[in-house]
Design an enzyme around this catalytic site. Structure first.
Site, short mmCIF file in Angstrom:
data_model
loop_
_atom_site.label_atom_id
_atom_site.label_comp_id
_atom_site.label_asym_id
_atom_site.label_seq_id
_atom_site.Cartn_x
_atom_site.Cartn_y
_atom_site.Cartn_z
N ALA A 1 -17.83 29.22 -9.11
CA ALA A 1 -17.54 29.64 -7.68
C ALA A 1 -19.45 30.69 -8.76
O ALA A 1 -19.02 31.69 -9.24
CB ALA A 1 -17.00 31.12 -7.67
N THR B 1 -20.05 24.74 -6.98
CA THR B 1 -20.82 25.89 -5.36
C THR B 1 -21.82 26.28 -5.85
O THR B 1 -22.38 26.70 -6.62
CB THR B 1 -19.43 26.86 -4.81
OG1 THR B 1 -19.02 27.36 -5.43
CG2 THR B 1 -17.88 25.84 -4.36
N VAL C 1 -16.98 31.17 -13.36
CA VAL C 1 -17.93 31.68 -12.66
C VAL C 1 -18.98 32.01 -13.32
O VAL C 1 -19.61 31.29 -14.73
CB VAL C 1 -17.59 33.66 -13.37
CG1 VAL C 1 -19.51 34.31 -12.88
CG2 VAL C 1 -16.53 34.66 -13.29
N LYS C 2 -19.93 31.59 -12.61
CA LYS C 2 -21.12 30.26 -12.30
C LYS C 2 -22.43 31.69 -12.42
O LYS C 2 -22.51 32.51 -11.85
CB LYS C 2 -22.12 30.06 -10.77
CG LYS C 2 -22.27 28.60 -10.88
CD LYS C 2 -22.35 27.50 -10.11
CE LYS C 2 -23.72 26.79 -10.26
NZ LYS C 2 -23.26 25.78 -9.05
N ALA C 3 -23.28 31.69 -13.25
CA ALA C 3 -24.01 33.25 -14.10
C ALA C 3 -25.91 32.27 -13.96
O ALA C 3 -25.49 31.21 -14.66
CB ALA C 3 -23.60 34.06 -14.20
#
Ligand code: E4P
Length: 217
Positions: A56, A27, A82-84
């Protein structure tokens, strides 16, 4: 090669997950905004539908704030990644997430040099944006190939997640270039099943079969 669905639309995800071919989900803030729903609720629901990784994305731009957001997102379900963003601050956060055992996907990657930094920071996934590079006048898939060569040269474990996929050709090219995964918009995923010659051939077989008057059962 793992195939992820690039969506935050739970109904669309459920329909495609029923094929058994969806290995994970990605996402981003744009996709979450399209749902009009609270992010944590959407991510929790998606994690209940697919067992594989669910990316996310943090919204903060400073590493300490990214860490706080990422820890909260990672607490939603064990399969949250975790998307960064691929920024200086993003990679500082990724390094700390790795130390804490939190899985990460580094997004908005547009060069092999950026991907090298992400791997050194300990990212689990790197997301080169193929379609957006093509739109920019580059050949996006070349970056995927370059990253593959670099990661193989130095035995990095970071998985290459081809992103910003626009058509079935991108999916095949990503597989040929050695991407570990591709994240695919639902409409492109649906089109992967289709080919005009499949349709045409099936119609011929069905009409010839009907002429036999037979039944297999
Ligand atoms: C990746 O994780 C992103 O969500 C996505 O692939 C971006 O694609 P777009 O260029 O179609 O927005």
């Amino acid at each position: 090669m793992q195939l992820f669905l690039d969506t935050a639309d739970v109904a669309v995800l459920k329909a495609l997950a029923a094929t058994g071919l969806v290995d994970g989900v990605t996402t981003n803030p744009t996709l979450i905004a399209k749902t009009g729903r609270p992010m944590l609720e959407v991510i929790a629901e998606i994690c209940g539908i697919v067992e594989g990784p669910v990316s996310a994305e943090v919204a903060a731009t400073e590493s300490e704030a990214m860490l706080a957001e990422g820890r909260k997102l990672a607490g939603v379900a064990t399969n949250v990644v975790v998307k960064a963003p691929l920024t200086r601050e993003g990679l500082i956060a990724v390094r700390q997430f790795a130390a804490e055992g939190i899985q990460t996907n580094v997004t908005l990657c547009f060069s092999a040099a950026q991907a090298l930094l992400a791997a050194k920071a300990g990212a689990n996934y790197i997301s080169p944006f193929v379609g957006r590079l093509d739109d920019h006048g580059a050949v996006g898939m070349e970056v995927v190939s370059e990253i593959r060569a670099i990661y193989d040269n130095y035995d990095f474990d970071t998985e290459i997640l081809a992103a910003s996929i626009r058509n079935p050709g991108h999916v095949a090219a990503a597989a040929i270039a050695g991407a570990d995964c591709a994240t695919i918009p639902p409409e492109v995923f649906e089109s992967l099943f289709k080919h005009p010659l499949t349709e045409k051939g099936l119609q011929t077989f069905l009409s010839d079969w009907a002429k036999t008057g037979q039944s297999i059962l």
